[in-house]
Design a protein around this motif. Structure first.
Motif, PDB file in Angstrom:
ATOM      1  N   LEU A   1      -3.600  44.405  -1.100  1.00 11.36           N
ATOM      2  CA  LEU A   1      -4.686  44.331  -0.125  1.00 11.36           C
ATOM      3  C   LEU A   1      -4.604  43.012   0.644  1.00 11.36           C
ATOM      4  N   ILE A   2      -5.259  42.966   1.802  1.00  3.87           N
ATOM      5  CA  ILE A   2      -5.219  41.788   2.671  1.00  3.87           C
ATOM      6  C   ILE A   2      -6.509  40.985   2.525  1.00  3.87           C
ATOM      7  N   ALA A   3      -6.362  39.669   2.522  1.00  2.00           N
ATOM      8  CA  ALA A   3      -7.506  38.769   2.547  1.00  2.00           C
ATOM      9  C   ALA A   3      -7.877  38.486   3.992  1.00  2.00           C
ATOM     10  N   GLU A   4      -9.139  38.664   4.320  1.00  2.00           N
ATOM     11  CA  GLU A   4      -9.650  38.403   5.668  1.00  2.00           C
ATOM     12  C   GLU A   4     -10.272  37.011   5.688  1.00  2.00           C
ATOM     13  N   SER A   5      -9.950  36.233   6.699  1.00  4.53           N
ATOM     14  CA  SER A   5     -10.510  34.887   6.797  1.00  4.53           C
ATOM     15  C   SER A   5     -11.882  34.924   7.452  1.00  4.53           C
ATOM     16  N   GLY A   6     -12.696  33.923   7.122  1.00  8.25           N
ATOM     17  CA  GLY A   6     -14.038  33.856   7.692  1.00  8.25           C
ATOM     18  C   GLY A   6     -14.887  32.830   6.986  1.00  8.25           C
ATOM     19  N   ALA A   7     -16.165  32.787   7.365  1.00 13.31           N
ATOM     20  CA  ALA A   7     -17.139  31.897   6.732  1.00 13.31           C
ATOM     21  C   ALA A   7     -18.189  32.753   6.030  1.00 13.31           C
ATOM     22  N   PHE A   8     -18.614  32.304   4.852  1.00 18.95           N
ATOM     23  CA  PHE A   8     -19.501  33.110   4.027  1.00 18.95           C
ATOM     24  C   PHE A   8     -20.668  32.256   3.529  1.00 18.95           C
ATOM     25  N   PRO A   9     -21.891  32.546   4.037  1.00 21.46           N
ATOM     26  CA  PRO A   9     -23.049  31.721   3.709  1.00 21.46           C
ATOM     27  C   PRO A   9     -23.309  31.578   2.209  1.00 21.46           C
ATOM     28  N   LEU A  10     -23.060  32.653   1.454  1.00 20.62           N
ATOM     29  CA  LEU A  10     -23.323  32.590   0.011  1.00 20.62           C
ATOM     30  C   LEU A  10     -22.265  31.776  -0.735  1.00 20.62           C
ATOM     31  N   SER A  11     -21.117  31.574  -0.112  1.00 19.80           N
ATOM     32  CA  SER A  11     -20.049  30.778  -0.721  1.00 19.80           C
ATOM     33  C   SER A  11     -19.456  29.877   0.356  1.00 19.80           C
ATOM     34  N   PRO A  12     -20.139  28.807   0.706  1.00 19.75           N
ATOM     35  CA  PRO A  12     -19.684  27.956   1.816  1.00 19.75           C
ATOM     36  C   PRO A  12     -18.328  27.314   1.576  1.00 19.75           C
ATOM     37  N   GLU A  13     -17.909  27.231   0.323  1.00 20.77           N
ATOM     38  CA  GLU A  13     -16.613  26.611   0.036  1.00 20.77           C
ATOM     39  C   GLU A  13     -15.457  27.595   0.216  1.00 20.77           C
ATOM     40  N   ALA A  14     -15.743  28.886   0.373  1.00 17.90           N
ATOM     41  CA  ALA A  14     -14.700  29.904   0.491  1.00 17.90           C
ATOM     42  C   ALA A  14     -14.308  30.122   1.945  1.00 17.90           C
ATOM     43  N   ASP A  15     -13.053  30.532   2.168  1.00 19.57           N
ATOM     44  CA  ASP A  15     -12.592  30.801   3.530  1.00 19.57           C
ATOM     45  C   ASP A  15     -11.917  32.161   3.664  1.00 19.57           C
ATOM     46  N   SER A  16     -11.914  32.954   2.585  1.00 22.36           N
ATOM     47  CA  SER A  16     -11.261  34.264   2.630  1.00 22.36           C
ATOM     48  C   SER A  16     -12.049  35.268   1.794  1.00 22.36           C
ATOM     49  N   VAL A  17     -11.907  36.549   2.148  1.00 17.49           N
ATOM     50  CA  VAL A  17     -12.558  37.614   1.395  1.00 17.49           C
ATOM     51  C   VAL A  17     -11.604  38.798   1.300  1.00 17.49           C
ATOM     52  N   VAL A  18     -11.647  39.485   0.166  1.00 14.89           N
ATOM     53  CA  VAL A  18     -10.861  40.698  -0.048  1.00 14.89           C
ATOM     54  C   VAL A  18     -11.825  41.818  -0.394  1.00 14.89           C
ATOM     55  N   PHE A  19     -11.803  42.886   0.388  1.00 12.67           N
ATOM     56  CA  PHE A  19     -12.610  44.061   0.084  1.00 12.67           C
ATOM     57  C   PHE A  19     -11.891  44.926  -0.943  1.00 12.67           C
ATOM     58  N   ASP A  20     -12.658  45.574  -1.811  1.00 14.59           N
ATOM     59  CA  ASP A  20     -12.103  46.370  -2.912  1.00 14.59           C
ATOM     60  C   ASP A  20     -11.182  45.534  -3.785  1.00 14.59           C
ATOM     61  N   ALA A  21     -11.539  44.266  -3.959  1.00 16.25           N
ATOM     62  CA  ALA A  21     -10.660  43.323  -4.655  1.00 16.25           C
ATOM     63  C   ALA A  21     -10.362  43.734  -6.085  1.00 16.25           C
ATOM     64  N   HIS A  22     -11.282  44.454  -6.736  1.00 11.18           N
ATOM     65  CA  HIS A  22     -11.060  44.834  -8.132  1.00 11.18           C
ATOM     66  C   HIS A  22      -9.951  45.883  -8.268  1.00 11.18           C
ATOM     67  N   TRP A  23      -9.485  46.449  -7.133  1.00  9.20           N
ATOM     68  CA  TRP A  23      -8.369  47.381  -7.169  1.00  9.20           C
ATOM     69  C   TRP A  23      -7.025  46.692  -6.977  1.00  9.20           C
ATOM     70  N   ALA A  24      -7.032  45.481  -6.484  1.00 12.26           N
ATOM     71  CA  ALA A  24      -5.789  44.834  -6.041  1.00 12.26           C
ATOM     72  C   ALA A  24      -4.939  44.311  -7.202  1.00 12.26           C
ATOM     73  N   ASP A  25      -3.634  44.509  -7.072  1.00 12.64           N
ATOM     74  CA  ASP A  25      -2.664  43.852  -7.947  1.00 12.64           C
ATOM     75  C   ASP A  25      -2.113  42.606  -7.264  1.00 12.64           C
ATOM     76  N   GLU A  26      -1.895  42.709  -5.955  1.00  9.52           N
ATOM     77  CA  GLU A  26      -1.419  41.589  -5.155  1.00  9.52           C
ATOM     78  C   GLU A  26      -2.308  41.455  -3.923  1.00  9.52           C
ATOM     79  N   ILE A  27      -2.454  40.225  -3.464  1.00  9.05           N
ATOM     80  CA  ILE A  27      -3.281  39.959  -2.289  1.00  9.05           C
ATOM     81  C   ILE A  27      -2.444  39.205  -1.264  1.00  9.05           C
ATOM     82  N   ILE A  28      -2.428  39.718  -0.046  1.00  7.69           N
ATOM     83  CA  ILE A  28      -1.707  39.082   1.055  1.00  7.69           C
ATOM     84  C   ILE A  28      -2.649  38.178   1.825  1.00  7.69           C
TER      85      ILE A  28
END
Length: 344
Positions: free
Chosen positions: A117-144
């Motif tokens: 799965l692909i990580a999408e970049s962005g800003a996240f108010p609940l996690s200000p220190e984070a810069d990426s998000v992966v949807f359906d992350a619990h399915w992923a074996d590898e993340i691009i």
């Protein structure tokens, strides 16, 4: 209006039959969250679906974006929890990277041995220190993950297990997303440079288009449920579907869906052209707003039963809310359209 070809109809029906009662599996997945059941994924990969858009020379089908759109629109109503649409859109990126590492990863994806799965970049108010998000992350074996631009642009992959400490949040539809931040240079490089940047942009475009098609499928299914409900629900001794006000509302929803679906199909035809980025962003924007609007109206016309977890409309609504914000919110896509249309 673009209609599916007989071959596309056969493909869609075959996939829908394979996915089966996706609603039941989605509910079971929600109860077991974040644990997942991959029992069906081997069958999905065995049928070759992850390779739909992968060139034949790389072991895929060599299908078109319109094939993907027709397929996912028809399969969306099953509410299957497997991240098929994301894998369909991402697999060609591995072929485009043209490295030994990406080729090995592609073989795993096509063989059903791994989900990327692909990580999408962005800003996240609940996690200000984070810069990426992966949807359906619990399915992923590898993340691009991609970083940089121009000559310094880099596509890298890392095992999903490396992000186990990052927050995994459950979304409204029972799936999940993981937000995280990594230092520059992390992960195994798959490709770099302007060519890699173009390949990654195309993958993001396909993700938006795939999500738009799924949103249209959810809206179509919700509208069909609603029309059926209007024909059987009685009030004052007659079906409420005979009330002119509800007929007008249902007709307006049909027109809205038809217009949005036409735009999604036209965007699919534009994949590979100069306006691909704008076309896919427009399709995602229109599909997100239209699907949410249709689902909200459908729930309202159902009354209280529309909110019931036991009724099919509620999970359709929740999935649409999640997909509307995945891979570019309408606001983000509109901003991107404005930036790039200046030079179109």
């Amino acid at each position: 209006m673009i209609e599916p070809t007989p071959e596309q109809v056969l493909m869609r029906d075959s996939l829908v039959q394979l996915l089966g009662d996706g609603v039941a599996r989605a509910r079971a997945a929600g109860d077991a969250w974040p644990r997942i059941d991959r029992a069906l994924w081997a069958d999905i990969a065995g049928a070759g679906w992850p390779g739909l858009l992968v060139p034949e020379a790389c072991g895929g089908w060599g299908g078109t974006a319109l094939d993907m759109v027709m397929l996912l629109e028809g399969a969306a109503a099953t509410l299957a929890p497997e991240p098929l649409s994301a894998v369909l859109a991402i697999a060609p990126l591995l072929a485009d990277c043209e490295s030994a590492a990406s080729a090995a990863l592609l073989r795993q994806v096509l063989g059903g041995e791994g989900i990327v799965l692909i990580a999408e970049s962005g800003a996240f108010p609940l996690s200000p220190e984070a810069d990426s998000v992966v949807f359906d992350a619990h399915w992923a074996d590898e993340i691009i993950r991609a970083e940089g631009e121009g000559e310094s642009f880099r596509i890298a992959t890392l095992p999903a297990a490396d992000l186990i400490a990052a927050p995994l949040r459950r979304t409204i539809d029972g799936s999940g997303q993981r937000v995280f931040s990594l230092p520059t240079g992390a992960g195994l490089e798959l490709a770099h440079g302007p060519g890699a940047e173009s390949a990654f942009d195309r993958a993001v475009n396909r993700l938006r288009l795939a999500t738009a098609a799924s949103l249209m499928g959810l809206a179509r299914s919700a509208l069909a449920l609603t029309l059926d409900y209007l024909s059987v629900r009685t009030q004052f001794g007659q079906p409420i579907g005979t009330f002119q006000a509800l007929q007008h509302r249902a007709a307006s929803l049909h027109v809205a869906h038809t217009a949005a679906w036409a735009l999604v199909c036209e965007a699919a035809l534009g994949v590979g052209g100069d306006k691909e980025r704008i076309a896919c962003a427009m399709a995602k924007t229109k599909a997100s707003s239209t699907a949410r609007g249709i689902l909200e109206e459908c729930v309202q016309m159902h009354g209280a039963i529309g909110f019931s977890d036991e009724y099919a409309l509620a999970p359709l609504f929740r999935r649409a809310v999640t997909l509307a914000s995945a891979f570019g919110t309408p606001q983000a896509c509109l901003g991107e359209i404005g930036r790039h249309s200046q030079y179109a």
